[in-house]
Design an enzyme around this catalytic site. Structure first.
Site, PDB file in Angstrom:
ATOM      1  N   SER A 115      -7.729   4.299   2.434  1.00 29.19           N
ATOM      2  CA  SER A 115      -6.416   4.814   2.805  1.00 29.19           C
ATOM      3  C   SER A 115      -5.535   3.647   3.249  1.00 29.19           C
ATOM      4  O   SER A 115      -5.361   2.681   2.507  1.00 29.19           O
ATOM      5  CB  SER A 115      -6.562   5.887   3.885  1.00 29.19           C
ATOM      6  OG  SER A 115      -5.332   6.532   4.140  1.00 29.19           O
ATOM      7  N   ASP A 137      -7.056  13.042  -4.769  1.00 29.66           N
ATOM      8  CA  ASP A 137      -6.350  12.528  -3.592  1.00 29.66           C
ATOM      9  C   ASP A 137      -4.919  13.066  -3.633  1.00 29.66           C
ATOM     10  O   ASP A 137      -4.182  12.826  -4.596  1.00 29.66           O
ATOM     11  CB  ASP A 137      -6.350  11.004  -3.629  1.00 29.66           C
ATOM     12  CG  ASP A 137      -5.856  10.370  -2.340  1.00 29.66           C
ATOM     13  OD1 ASP A 137      -5.003  10.975  -1.665  1.00 29.66           O
ATOM     14  OD2 ASP A 137      -6.315   9.255  -2.029  1.00 29.66           O
ATOM     15  N   HIS A 194      -9.015  12.723  -0.493  1.00 31.10           N
ATOM     16  CA  HIS A 194      -8.576  11.462   0.092  1.00 31.10           C
ATOM     17  C   HIS A 194      -9.739  10.786   0.812  1.00 31.10           C
ATOM     18  O   HIS A 194     -10.133  11.205   1.907  1.00 31.10           O
ATOM     19  CB  HIS A 194      -7.419  11.701   1.043  1.00 31.10           C
ATOM     20  CG  HIS A 194      -6.829  10.459   1.606  1.00 31.10           C
ATOM     21  ND1 HIS A 194      -6.317   9.449   0.811  1.00 31.10           N
ATOM     22  CD2 HIS A 194      -6.671  10.034   2.894  1.00 31.10           C
ATOM     23  CE1 HIS A 194      -5.871   8.475   1.574  1.00 31.10           C
ATOM     24  NE2 HIS A 194      -6.090   8.803   2.839  1.00 31.10           N
TER      25      HIS A 194
END
Length: 571
Positions: free
Chosen positions: A213, A452, A489
């Site tokens: 991330s 994601d 994610h």
């Protein structure tokens, strides 16, 4: 159990896939670019004496205050049910100061974990979100990891990137913005390497940077800005265009708001049952494209052509009840998947692929909560010059009522006090030119979940294609991208999301063995790294799949168990 499809072709299309094996699977020797040097392997070391004495050993590091050095006994930390060996946890802070605008105290706080038995390597851990916390420096990766860098004997560093608390209020301080964007890494790296040299009697032989991330963004920035400092880069779900992604997510929220049945609840625009409906329609059209009907869409690229939202999902003739989408919903959802646009129709962020992972629980958070609670503060306070006042800032109102063109201007804005725009301090400069990393023998692995919902795997693919174009049409001799079908994610979703990415990276950097096939596992009931409740009930709890380097796709070989990676080939 589902069965292999007789109707599937072996078309080798793609867009990304792949990354990591619990058994440290590798590929062939990297012989395609003889001009790229192979870096030597790290050699182990150890420190003598008591951990607590290291506070004295490390005293006097430039611009650094060591606050503690504490022994962590073997087994005090575990990963996947395995004991992490004895190590020393060193804490401290760098460049402590008072902010000239808000009067707050700032410092780059960190922890450095130093194994008693060291493998000769350094791992700089990039953390997620807005940073602001010094999380445990383990260097973990993959959903429910069974190993991590600390477990493997690395010295591991983590930090808060220069501010305390995971809130956007630090955006009022110009220097805190720059530290968050990239400068904290530049300050921490020499400090950590000097600390390692003092403790073990030598600097790290090999240095790695990794995170997911925003941590993946940190890794991408390090690859571009601090190329000489790191030999291996591990970027998961890299938000390297984070300001653009944040504006795109707010734009998506504004679109969803036009079809929400409850104005106070954005999730009513596209409910969990409706996402399940679309996910199943994607499976019905695309599951067999890789040769096996197994609940995973491996051929993501072919699926985007095979699936049509307007055609393949029923249109409601009456009230919405979870078995259909209204015509207005379809228009809004299709526009979001196509990619965010300015009012003039110019697309400024990537498209998102349709994938069965749309049913994942994390998707709802990123689509309906994050734009109002997270992206709004980031854009308004951290990325805008000058920032909004954090006192009384109303995130939902800011997100839903600010025109997209204005938001887009914010992330490119500067002022006398805020001299770098967000698109400057948050993104890697010239990310498609990593020739310095390549030419010195460095390697890079990127992994990204196909589902994601905040950082698009299509954006990562687009970057990789540009990288390849700038490096003779093929960047695979030093950088590879792996997408994880169904994964959201960084982890989760109906996917095989458990994998070791650092072992293949070390093998590539130090042995010249490129990762051509890396095995990932599902985390069904009883998994030692933690259960993923979104693993479908008709999968084996320990299902495995190969993750394949883009543009290859994992395809069923025509025989063997659908629960085993050995039944699939990367083509």
């Amino acid at each position: 159990m589902r069965h292999p499809s007789p109707h599937c072709t072996a078309r080798a299309s793609a867009l990304l896939l792949a990354v990591s094996s619990l058994a440290a699977c590798g590929g062939g020797n990297d012989t395609r670019a003889p001009d790229i040097p192979r870096l030597s392997a790290a050699t182990p070391g150890s420190y003598g004496g008591e951990c607590e004495a290291l506070a004295t050993t490390l005293a006097g590091l430039p611009n650094t205050t060591i606050t503690a050095a504490t022994t962590v006994a073997a087994g005090a930390l575990t990963v996947g049910g395995q004991a992490v060996a004895e190590h020393c946890r060193v804490t401290g802070r760098m460049f402590e100061r008072i902010g000239p605008i808000d009067g707050a105290t700032y410092a780059i706080s960190f922890e450095l974990r130093l194994p008693k038995a060291w493998n000769g390597r350094f791992f700089h851990q990039g953390n997620g979100g807005l940073d602001g916390n010094v999380v445990t420096a383990t260097g973990s990766f993959g959903g429910g990891p069974l190993t991590h860098a600390l477990h493997q004997g690395f010295a591991v560093l983590s930090s808060d990137a220069g501010h305390a608390g995971p809130t956007p209020s630090f955006g009022r301080d110009p220097q805190a913005r720059l530290d968050y964007g990239y400068q904290a890494v530049g300050k921490l790296t020499p400090m950590a390497k000097e600390a390692i040299r003092r403790v073990y009697g030598k600097a790290p032989d090999r240095s790695y940077f990794g995170g997911c991330s925003n941590g993946g963004r940190h890794a991408m920035v390090a690859a571009a800005r601090y190329t000489q400092d790191y030999d291996g880069i591990l970027a998961g779900a890299p938000g390297f265009n984070l300001p653009l992604a944040a504006v795109a997510n707010i734009w998506g929220a504004q679109r969803y708001a036009t079809v929400a049945t409850d104005p106070t609840n954005l999730s009513t625009a596209f409910t969990a049952s409706e996402r399940e409906l679309v996910s199943q329609a994607v499976l019905d059209r695309c599951d067999a494209l890789d040769g096996a009907e197994d609940g995973i869409v491996q051929d993501t690229t072919a699926c985007q052509s095979a699936f049509d939202l307007m055609r393949d999902v029923p249109t409601c003739s009456g009230a919405r009840d979870g078995t259909c989408l209204s015509a207005d919903q379809k228009t809004v959802i299709a526009s979001i998947f196509e990619g965010a646009r300015t009012s003039g129709g110019t697309r400024f962020y990537a498209s998102f692929p349709y994938d069965p992972g749309l049913r994942g629980s994390g998707v709802g958070f990123w689509e309906f909560t994050a734009p109002l609670a997270l992206d709004s503060g980031a854009v308004g306070i951290v990325f805008k010059a000058p920032p909004e006042n954090p006192i009384g800032f109303n995130g939902p109102a800011f997100a839903l009522n600010t025109p997209v063109d204005t938001l887009y201007e914010f992330i490119h804005s500067t002022s006398l006090s805020y001299t770098e725009s967000a698109m400057s301090f948050m993104t890697p400069p010239n990310p498609s030119d990593l020739s310095t990393l390549r030419n010195r023998g460095g390697k890079m692995i990127v992994y990204h979940g196909v589902s994601d919902a905040i950082f698009s795997v299509d954006d990562t693919t687009r970057w990789y294609e540009a990288l390849s174009a700038n490096h003779g049409g093929d960047a695979s001799n030093f950088a590879r991208v792996f997408r994880v079908p169904g994964m959201g994610h960084c982890s989760g979703g109906p996917s095989t999301d458990q994998f070791d990415v650092i072992t293949p990276l070390v093998q590539w950097v130090e042995q010249g063995v490129a990762p051509d096939r890396i095995v990932a596992s599902a985390r069904g009931a009883g998994n030692p790294g933690g259960t993923n409740t979104e693993v479908p009930g008709d999968w084996a709890a320990d299902r495995t799949r190969p993750l394949c380097p883009y543009p290859k796709v994992a395809r069923y070989s025509g025989s063997g168990s659908l629960e085993s990676a050995e039944s699939f080939v990367c083509q």
